[in-house]
Design a protein around this motif. Structure first.
Motif, PDB file in Angstrom:
ATOM      1  N   PRO A 120      -6.477  10.768  -3.181  1.00 11.24           N
ATOM      2  CA  PRO A 120      -6.181  10.801  -1.743  1.00 11.24           C
ATOM      3  C   PRO A 120      -7.433  11.109  -0.934  1.00 11.24           C
ATOM      4  O   PRO A 120      -8.297  11.860  -1.371  1.00 11.24           O
ATOM      5  N   GLU A 121      -7.500  10.477   0.221  1.00 13.19           N
ATOM      6  CA  GLU A 121      -8.629  10.700   1.129  1.00 13.19           C
ATOM      7  C   GLU A 121      -8.495  12.093   1.730  1.00 13.19           C
ATOM      8  O   GLU A 121      -7.413  12.493   2.136  1.00 13.19           O
ATOM      9  N   PRO A 166      -2.719   3.391   9.849  1.00  9.69           N
ATOM     10  CA  PRO A 166      -3.346   3.864   8.618  1.00  9.69           C
ATOM     11  C   PRO A 166      -4.531   2.963   8.252  1.00  9.69           C
ATOM     12  O   PRO A 166      -4.386   1.747   8.134  1.00  9.69           O
ATOM     13  N   ASN A 167      -5.711   3.571   8.170  1.00  9.09           N
ATOM     14  CA  ASN A 167      -6.944   2.854   7.827  1.00  9.09           C
ATOM     15  C   ASN A 167      -7.267   1.705   8.777  1.00  9.09           C
ATOM     16  O   ASN A 167      -7.810   0.686   8.374  1.00  9.09           O
ATOM     17  N   LYS A 168      -6.967   1.879  10.066  1.00 12.54           N
ATOM     18  CA  LYS A 168      -7.177   0.794  11.023  1.00 12.54           C
ATOM     19  C   LYS A 168      -7.544   1.340  12.395  1.00 12.54           C
ATOM     20  O   LYS A 168      -6.951   2.311  12.860  1.00 12.54           O
ATOM     21  N   THR A 171     -11.048  -1.800   9.195  1.00 13.82           N
ATOM     22  CA  THR A 171      -9.874  -1.581   8.367  1.00 13.82           C
ATOM     23  C   THR A 171     -10.325  -1.091   7.001  1.00 13.82           C
ATOM     24  O   THR A 171     -11.283  -1.599   6.469  1.00 13.82           O
ATOM     25  N   GLY A 172      -9.636  -0.099   6.490  1.00 11.74           N
ATOM     26  CA  GLY A 172      -9.935   0.431   5.160  1.00 11.74           C
ATOM     27  C   GLY A 172     -10.207   1.917   5.214  1.00 11.74           C
ATOM     28  O   GLY A 172     -10.602   2.451   6.245  1.00 11.74           O
ATOM     29  N   PRO A 173     -10.001   2.584   4.092  1.00 11.16           N
ATOM     30  CA  PRO A 173     -10.218   4.028   4.049  1.00 11.16           C
ATOM     31  C   PRO A 173     -11.679   4.382   4.307  1.00 11.16           C
ATOM     32  O   PRO A 173     -12.576   3.780   3.743  1.00 11.16           O
ATOM     33  N   THR A 194     -11.540   5.632  10.822  1.00  8.65           N
ATOM     34  CA  THR A 194     -10.150   5.482  10.382  1.00  8.65           C
ATOM     35  C   THR A 194      -9.761   6.605   9.427  1.00  8.65           C
ATOM     36  O   THR A 194     -10.609   7.292   8.873  1.00  8.65           O
ATOM     37  N   SER A 195      -8.457   6.756   9.233  1.00 10.34           N
ATOM     38  CA  SER A 195      -7.942   7.667   8.206  1.00 10.34           C
ATOM     39  C   SER A 195      -6.638   7.093   7.665  1.00 10.34           C
ATOM     40  O   SER A 195      -6.003   6.253   8.302  1.00 10.34           O
ATOM     41  N   THR A 196      -6.249   7.574   6.506  1.00 12.04           N
ATOM     42  CA  THR A 196      -5.043   7.047   5.857  1.00 12.04           C
ATOM     43  C   THR A 196      -3.761   7.429   6.579  1.00 12.04           C
ATOM     44  O   THR A 196      -2.754   6.755   6.447  1.00 12.04           O
ATOM     45  N   ASP A 197      -3.801   8.503   7.373  1.00  9.16           N
ATOM     46  CA  ASP A 197      -2.568   8.952   8.036  1.00  9.16           C
ATOM     47  C   ASP A 197      -2.328   8.288   9.395  1.00  9.16           C
ATOM     48  O   ASP A 197      -1.396   8.644  10.097  1.00  9.16           O
TER      49      ASP A 197
END
Length: 175
Positions: A52-53, A103-105, A122-124, A162-165
Motif C-alpha cells: 500500500p502507498e 484514486p491515482n488521478k 494517473t498512477g500511484p 495523486t494518491s490512492t485514496d
C-alpha cells in the motif's frame, strides 16, 4: 491367453516399470550422506499483494481554498474546485481549476491572462509541476521526487500529487 494370465502379466510389467522408475530416480551417491535431502521446490502459496502507498502528509492549509489567495498554499482536494491567486509579474489574477480528482488521478487547468496550461497524471505517486510565468507556462508530469516545490524567480510553481485514496495534494508557491 486367459484373463488371469493377462492380469499377472500386467502386474509383472507394472512391477518392473515401478522398479526401473525407482532406480532411475534414486541417487547412489555415497558422498555426503550426512546431508539432509534437498528441499523440493514449490510455488509460493500466498498471493502477491501490492504494497500500500503511504498516506500523503496532511496539508499545511487543510482543505481551505482561501489559503491560496496569496499565491502560497498547501491544500488537499477531493473533488473539482476553482480558486484564484496572484499571477506572476503582477499581471492580475490567475485561476487554477481542478477538473478531475480520483484514486491515482488529477486533471487541472491554469489560466493567467492569455496563457493557459493543462496538467494530468494517473498512477500511484504520479503528479504534475506547472511553471506559470508572465509570458508563458510549462508542465512536467510523471513521478515526483520532491514533496514540495521550490520558489523560482518571476514564476508561480504549482505541484499536484495523486494518491490512492482519491485525495490530491496541491502546492502553490509564488516567488
Amino acid at each position: 491367453m486367459s484373463k488371469s494370465r493377462r492380469a499377472r502379466a500386467a502386474l509383472t510389467t507394472l512391477t518392473a516399470l515401478t522398479a526401473l522408475t525407482t532406480a532411475a530416480c534414486s541417487s547412489t551417491d555415497t558422498q555426503g550422506t550426512d546431508e539432509a535431502p534437498p528441499t523440493p521446490r514449490t510455488r509460493p502459496t500466498t498471493a502477491h499483494h501490492p504494497t500500500p502507498e503511504p498516506p500523503l502528509p496532511s496539508a499545511a492549509d487543510g482543505t481551505d481554498l482561501n489559503a491560496c489567495a496569496d499565491g502560497d498554499c498547501e491544500i488537499t482536494v477531493t473533488k473539482p474546485v476553482t480558486f484564484h491567486f496572484p499571477a506572476p509579474g503582477g499581471s492580475g489574477r490567475a485561476t487554477l481549476s481542478v477538473t478531475g480528482v480520483g484514486p491515482n488521478k488529477i486533471e487541472y487547468e491554469v489560466r493567467s491572462g492569455d496563457n493557459s496550461s493543462r496538467g494530468a497524471a494517473t498512477g500511484p505517486g504520479q503528479g504534475c509541476l506547472t511553471y506559470l510565468r508572465e509570458h508563458g507556462s510549462g508542465n512536467s508530469c510523471g513521478t515526483l521526487d520532491n514533496p514540495r516545490p521550490s520558489p523560482r524567480p518571476d514564476t508561480v510553481v504549482i505541484q499536484a500529487t495523486t494518491s490512492t485514496d482519491g485525495t490530491t495534494l496541491l502546492h502553490v508557491v509564488s516567488p
